[in-house]
Design an enzyme around this catalytic site. Sequence first.
Site, PDB file in Angstrom:
ATOM      1  CE  LYS A   3     -10.264 -18.894   6.326  1.00  0.00           C
ATOM      2  NZ  LYS A   3      -8.780 -18.589   7.149  1.00  0.00           N
ATOM      3  N   GLY A  41      -1.318 -12.690   0.509  1.00  0.00           N
ATOM      4  CA  GLY A  41      -0.638 -13.656   1.470  1.00  0.00           C
ATOM      5  C   GLY A  41       0.643 -13.746   0.957  1.00  0.00           C
ATOM      6  CB  SER A  42       3.233 -16.308   2.428  1.00  0.00           C
ATOM      7  OG  SER A  42       2.726 -17.405   2.050  1.00  0.00           O
ATOM      8  CD  GLU A  66      -0.113  -7.217  -1.370  1.00  0.00           C
ATOM      9  OE1 GLU A  66       1.165  -7.683  -0.913  1.00  0.00           O
ATOM     10  OE2 GLU A  66      -0.930  -7.126  -0.371  1.00  0.00           O
ATOM     11  CG  LEU A  67       1.246 -13.421  -4.017  1.00  0.00           C
ATOM     12  CD1 LEU A  67       2.084 -14.487  -4.967  1.00  0.00           C
ATOM     13  CD2 LEU A  67       0.359 -14.205  -3.058  1.00  0.00           C
ATOM     14  CD  GLU A  69       7.680 -10.421   2.898  1.00  0.00           C
ATOM     15  OE1 GLU A  69       6.888  -9.401   2.992  1.00  0.00           O
ATOM     16  OE2 GLU A  69       7.391 -11.717   2.586  1.00  0.00           O
ATOM     17  CB  CYS A  83       3.018  -6.844   1.836  1.00  0.00           C
ATOM     18  SG  CYS A  83       1.795  -5.643   1.489  1.00  0.00           S
TER      19      CYS A  83
END
Length: 478
Positions: A174, A227-228, A249-250, A382, A283
Site C-alpha cells: 500500500k 512512516g511517522s 522504520e519510523l 522532527e 527520515c
Amino acid sequence: MYQDFELYIGGAWAAAMNGATKQVFDPATEEEIGKIADAGPDDLARALSAAAQGFEIWRRTGTWDRAAKIRRVADLIRERVDTIARVMSIETGKPLAEAVGETNGAADQFEWYSEETKRIYGQIIGSRTAESRLSVIYQPVGVVAAFSAWNFPALLPARKIAAALAAGCSVIVKPASEAPGSCGAIVQACHDAGIPAGVVNFVTGNSSMIARHLISSPVVRKVSVTGSVPVGKQILHLAADGVKKVSMELGGHGPVIVFDDADAEQAAAVCAATKFRNCGQVCISPTRFYVHENSYEAFAAKFAEVARSIKLGRGLDEGVQMGPMANARGLDTIKTMVADAVDKGADVLAGGNVPSEFNRGFYFEPTVLGRVPDDALVMNEEPFGPIAPLATFTEYDDVIRRANSLPFGLAGYVFTSNLGNATRASEDLEVGMVGVNEMLLATAEAPFGGIKESGMGREGGSLGIHDYLEPKYVKMKL
C-alpha cells in the site's frame, strides 16, 4: 497519468469494485495530476485471497528461479528509469536527478535480494547423543502487508517487496496516496518479470481503513511499515491483536556533532547539501546540528552560504536543486517551527520565508537558524522540511547527553579528524546508524533502521531478509 495504475490484484490491473477514486496533486502547482483507485473492503478481500494463493505458489518456487525473476525486476526498473523518475518528480516535487537516483536505488534492492535469495542459510547444531540430529531451517513468514511513505515512493516499497520476494513471501503493498505512481511502476516490473499472479498485489486508497482491514486478517502474518512515529504506534497496536511479526522504520531527529578538530567549512558544505536533499523530507536527514563553539562561526557562515545558493523550482526544470514540500500540512509545520525558534532567540542566518517568486506550490526557502535553544520546537520534534537548526557545545559528555535526549534513534552523524572522538561518539550515540564524516548512509548492501521510537527491525543488507523469515528448529532421532 495513472491509467495503468489502478489496483493490481491476482496478476491483473482493475478499478476499485465500487468505482471510487482519489485525486493526486502536483505539489509544485497544487493542480490535480490524476486519480487513483480507492479500494474498498471487497477489493481488500480479493487481495488477501490472491496473496494467500500466491504465497503457496511462491514459497515452493525454487530459489534459483525466484532469484532470476527478482533480478529481472531490477533490470526492467533500470530500463524504465527515465519514465519512472519523471512520474516521481511530478508527484513529489523532487528534482529529476534525485528521482533518477532513487529509481536506480530501488533497482539495487531487487538486484541485492535476488542474490540473497540463494543465501538463506540454516544451522547444524552438534547433538549430545550419537543418534540425534539438531538443525535450524528458515522458512518464509507468509503473506506480508507493506505500507510505505511518500518521501521516497520507489525506494521504500522496493526494500519491502524485494526482501519479501527473496524470502518466499507474497506481499500486498500500500503506497502513500500522495505519490503512488512510481510504486505502481515497480509492481508492473514485477508483473513483466514473470512474478506469478497473487505474489505481488498493489492497493491504494484510505490508509487507515486499509491498514485495519489487512492487519486484522489472519491471512497476513507480517507487517512492514515506513512512516511517522504516531502511525507506527497505531500499526503496532493493530498487529498486537494477531501477534503479527512487525518491522518498522519510523521518524528520526538526526543529531550531528561537529568537533573542533574537523574542517568546519568542509563539514558545513556536506551537511547543507544533505540537509536540503529532497527538501529536507528524509527520515535520516540531519536535523540537529551541535557545533563546537570554536568552530561555530565558520560552520554557520558556510552553511548559510550554501543554503542561499540553492536554486528552487519545479523538479522537472533545468538546474533546479530543491523542489517544493510535498503538502500543505508540512509547510505549515515548518512555518510554525521557524516562528517558534525566532521567538525563543534564534538567529535567521538564511531563508525563513515562503519565496516571493512562487505564488503556487508548497515552497519554502532553505533555512538556517543560528544558536537555537534546546527548548525550541524544532530541536524536539522532527522538522520534516528544509530547516537546519544550529546550536553550540563545548564538552563531550554534554553534547552526547543532548544528542540522546529525545525518544528517537534513527541516524546520527559525527564530523571529526580524531579517531578517539569518532569511535567514542559513534558508540555513544543512541541510534541505529551512524555516519562519520559521511551522510549518505542508505545503500542496498547495508542494514537500515533505528532504535527507540524510531522503529524495530532492519531493511537492506544481509540482515533485511530475516524479518521475512521464521527459524524452525528440528530435532531428529535416528
